[in-house]
Structure formats: C-alpha cells, structure tokens
Design a protein around this motif. Structure first.
Motif, PDB file in Angstrom:
ATOM      1  N   MET A  40     -22.077  36.523  -4.596  1.00 12.16           N
ATOM      2  CA  MET A  40     -20.791  35.831  -4.568  1.00 12.16           C
ATOM      3  C   MET A  40     -19.747  36.702  -5.254  1.00 12.16           C
ATOM      4  SD  MET A  40     -19.965  31.975  -5.978  1.00 12.16           S
ATOM      5  CE  MET A  40     -21.286  31.302  -4.962  1.00 12.16           C
ATOM      6  N   LEU A  65     -20.925  26.946   1.593  1.00 10.91           N
ATOM      7  CA  LEU A  65     -20.166  26.148   0.626  1.00 10.91           C
ATOM      8  C   LEU A  65     -19.269  25.145   1.329  1.00 10.91           C
ATOM      9  CD1 LEU A  65     -19.202  28.876  -2.007  1.00 10.91           C
ATOM     10  CD2 LEU A  65     -21.052  27.192  -2.131  1.00 10.91           C
ATOM     11  N   SER A 306     -13.527  29.248   0.531  1.00  8.25           N
ATOM     12  CA  SER A 306     -14.456  30.361   0.645  1.00  8.25           C
ATOM     13  C   SER A 306     -14.672  30.790   2.083  1.00  8.25           C
ATOM     14  CB  SER A 306     -15.811  29.985   0.022  1.00  8.25           C
ATOM     15  OG  SER A 306     -16.467  29.020   0.828  1.00  8.25           O
ATOM     16  N   GLU A 308     -17.827  33.374   4.251  1.00 10.16           N
ATOM     17  CA  GLU A 308     -19.166  33.920   4.099  1.00 10.16           C
ATOM     18  C   GLU A 308     -19.408  34.988   5.155  1.00 10.16           C
ATOM     19  OE1 GLU A 308     -23.506  32.089   4.869  1.00 10.16           O
ATOM     20  OE2 GLU A 308     -22.408  31.111   3.233  1.00 10.16           O
ATOM     21  N   SER A 325     -20.923  35.122  -0.264  1.00 10.91           N
ATOM     22  CA  SER A 325     -19.773  34.215  -0.344  1.00 10.91           C
ATOM     23  C   SER A 325     -18.590  34.933  -0.979  1.00 10.91           C
ATOM     24  CB  SER A 325     -20.107  32.975  -1.177  1.00 10.91           C
ATOM     25  OG  SER A 325     -21.046  32.153  -0.513  1.00 10.91           O
TER      26      SER A 325
END
Length: 429
Positions: A40, A65, A306, A308, A325
């Motif tokens: 992340m 997320l 977010s 990804e 992420s």
C-alpha cells in the motif's frame, strides 16, 4: 525494523494525524505504508493523480478497499467499473450536472428555509443533526422529485447509516480477522440496516416523479436489485457527505468574525423581488462560493479514496506488483504546506486551481454529484446567513472530525436567532 504491520498502530490510533505526518514529510511521490501484508502506498504528488485516475482499467482500477463498500450499497456506480459504470454515470450526470440542478434552486431554498425555521425555535441546534437530513431532502428533490421522502424515511436512513458506518470504517483497513461472535454481530447489524434502508428505497421507487433519474435508470433495463443499489447509493451519499460539509460550513459562519454578515449582504444583493435567489445570480456571490470551497478544502467528506493495480506496472517511479493499493488522501493533500499557505487556517482569499485540491476527485472518475453538492452548500450558506445570526458554539474551537467512511463532524451546539430585520434585505436587487 520495519515489517508488514509497522504503521498499523499509529494509523489505528489517529488516521488523520498519521496521513499528515507521513504525507507532509514525503520526499517521493509514493510513500509506502505498512498496514498489512498487501502493499500500500500514499500518493503525495498531485501531479501524478490525474494520470492515476485516468489510467487504463486493465492496469489500475477500483480495488478491494472500494469493493468492501458493496456490503452496504451493493454493486452500484460507486463500486463498479467498466462499460456498465460509464453507461450509468452518463445518466446520473445528466440529472446532477450544475446546469440540470440549478432549475431546482427555488424548491431547494424553500427546504433550507423550512429547516431553519424549525431549528430557530429551539434557540440552538446540532449542525450535523439538522443539516444531514436537509442535504438528503435536497438531493431527493433533484433526483426523484419533491415530497418523495417523509420525515420518518429521513430518520430511517440516518439511523441505518449510524448503525453500520463505524463497523465498515473499521473493516476497510482491518488486517486481523474479527472474532467469530463479533463478525456475527456486525453481520446482523448490517442485515438489519440494509432491510430498513430497503423499505425506504421501495417507497422512493413508488413515489418518484416520471421525469426523475430513477425513470432514466429504468430505461437502461437495470434489474430491480441494480435499481435499488443505485437509489441506496444516491440516498447515502446525498445525506452523509454533503450533510457533513454543511455542518462545518455553518460552524465557520458562526465563528469567523463578520463572515455571516458579509454572506447575508451578498444574499440580499442577489435576491429578486419575490425573495428568491435566481440560479443565474449565484455566480455573483463570490463570498459564499469561496466559503464553500474553503470548507471543502478543510473537511473533504471523502477524506481518502483508492485505486489498485491490476497487473505488475511501473508508476510514480516505482515498480508496483499486482494488487498494490494506491491511497489518495484529500485530507492530507489539502493540508500540505508545500501546496497551501497556512494550510490549517480558514481563509477566503485562496485560489482553488491547485492540483492538490480535489474534494470531489478528479478526471473521468470525479464525483458525479459535484454540481448538486456545490449548489446545495451555497444555498445553505446564503439562506442561513440572510435569515439568522449565530451565537455561542460549544465546544469552540471544535475538535477534529472523526474519520469513519466519511469525515464525521464532532457533536456541537450552535446558538441561533432570527437576524435583525434591518439586515434582511439591505440591498435587494
């Protein structure tokens, strides 16, 4: 020695402080955050945010997320991607774009005045408690038509959101599984909230006007479940996000010396002979618009979002593996001293062309309700300031908001009284 969970304690203790500390001291565009085994990064360079949000969906897209929100809103335009997302977004944009919603300025203003009259009787009010239902009602006027939600419907939505939001916020970044009994309790709370909200959705479908966004979505051939998910998404985002920002807007009207008087005079200068604020005169109200923009800078309800990676790629000077992420935090970007002078201070003399300003996201994935939210907030500022004066705010200064799924304002009470008649229509146009 750093390990997978090195940052977890600091993040769980105070996510907002953690993001500021990590982001404001960054020396690279992507800063690693050790919050679990999945990689992340915090995106700290505003120059790469637009390319990130415009990236090919085969490389970077909404990920796990965001998908966790499906436990509440299902598969909707908020949580999906691809051609179906584009198809639904086009319909939603048609009904929520600035030019579309401005025709509803008069009925929205009437709702603001009605709420103001009710809370003024009590001499003080909770800004979030009063304005979140108002934001919900204003959104419903724009999307479904007038008198679609009853007071009981509003209370049901508000109560259901409160029932599940803290659980969901905890689970978004949780890496250690819950104990079985706690998982079971949360599941039951979510099922109860979902059933309660579904009853409201059913009534909205029955009462929606023929020219509403619902009828346009029906024309896409969506299933009953898909339609319900879209309505629920609109109800929840229309209530919680704008309502939270509106609470801070009234807080600053109450605490900044001379601001409420200046906005009241501005409202009088654009009010027509009938006492209404015509939509085409809102562009002549720069003080209230600057107020809205500054409150959105300080308290962006979407404090993070977010993306990804869907395959191994190079981005932001790093090699990122599939499943990474990328966290974009408007809360941090809006308070970064590299992009703003005195970022913690409330100021109305700022320019908002800054790439680090993104209260509604950016690019093709920007919040489709941006035009509607801006209109609602400016009308609340103008109508409240023109009709009321504000007294003591408790507590003052207000504590920072609580980072849940959105930023939740603290409990506050603000004294309110009817503005002196001499100031009500000082310069009516």
């Amino acid at each position: 020695m750093r390990h997978w969970f090195s940052d977890l304690t600091a993040f769980q203790r105070d996510p907002l402080a953690f993001l500021l500390e990590r982001g404001n001291s960054a020396t690279e565009p992507l800063v690693p955050m050790a919050l679990g085994p999945a990689p992340m990064f915090l995106v700290t360079d505003p120059e790469i945010i637009k390319p990130l949000l415009k990236a090919d969906e085969g490389e970077i897209d909404k990920g796990r997320l965001i998908h966790k929100l499906r436990s509440v809103v299902g598969v909707s335009s908020l949580t999906m991607s691809g051609d179906e997302y584009v198809r639904r977004r086009e319909v939603l944009h048609k009904y929520m774009a600035k030019g579309s919603v401005e025709r509803l300025t008069a009925p929205m203003s009437a709702e603001v005045r009605a709420v103001g009259a009710r809370i003024a009787k009590n001499r003080s009010f909770s800004p979030h408690g009063a304005l979140a239902p108002l934001a919900l009602k204003m959104a419903c006027i724009a999307l479904f038509g007038r008198q679609v939600l009853s007071a009981a419907d509003e209370q049901t939505i508000v109560a259901a959101v409160r029932l599940v939001e803290d659980d969901l916020a905890d689970e978004l970044f949780r890496v250690v599984p819950l104990m079985p009994w706690e998982s079971y309790r949360r599941k039951k709370r979510r099922e109860f909230a979902r059933k309660a909200m579904s009853l409201v959705v059913r009534r909205v479908r029955d009462r929606a006007h023929d020219a509403s966004v619902l009828r346009a979505l029906e024309s896409l051939g969506l299933s009953d479940e898909d339609l319900s998910n879209e309505i629920l998404t609109m109800l929840l985002t229309g209530h919680h996000t704008t309502g939270s920002v509106a609470a801070w807007l009234v807080y600053h009207l109450s605490t900044e010396p001379g601001l409420a008087d200046a906005v009241a005079d501005e409202a009088a200068s654009i009010t027509d002979w009938s006492g209404e604020i015509p939509a085409d005169r809102l562009k002549n109200a720069p003080i209230s618009l600057a107020l809205v923009r500054e409150v959105l800078r300080l308290y962006p309800s979407a404090w993070w979002f977010s993306r990804e990676t869907k395959r191994d790629i190079e981005f932001g000077g790093r090699k990122l593996r599939r499943g990474t992420s990328l966290i974009i935090a408007p809360w941090q970007l809006h308070r970064d001293p590299r992009h703003w002078d005195e970022p913690e201070k409330f100021r109305l003399d700022r320019s908002y062309g800054n790439r680090a300003y993104l209260p509604f996201g950016l690019g093709p994935r920007a919040c489709v309700g941006m035009g509607l939210a801006m209109l609602e907030l400016q009308l609340i500022a103008l109508e409240f300031a023109s009709a009321y004066s504000f007294g003591q705010v408790t507590p003052c200064p207000a504590p920072r908001p609580t980072p849940s799924v959105t930023l939740i304002p603290p409990d506050m009470q603000i004294e309110i009284r009817i503005r002196e008649p001499a100031r009500l229509h000082a310069s009516v146009a």
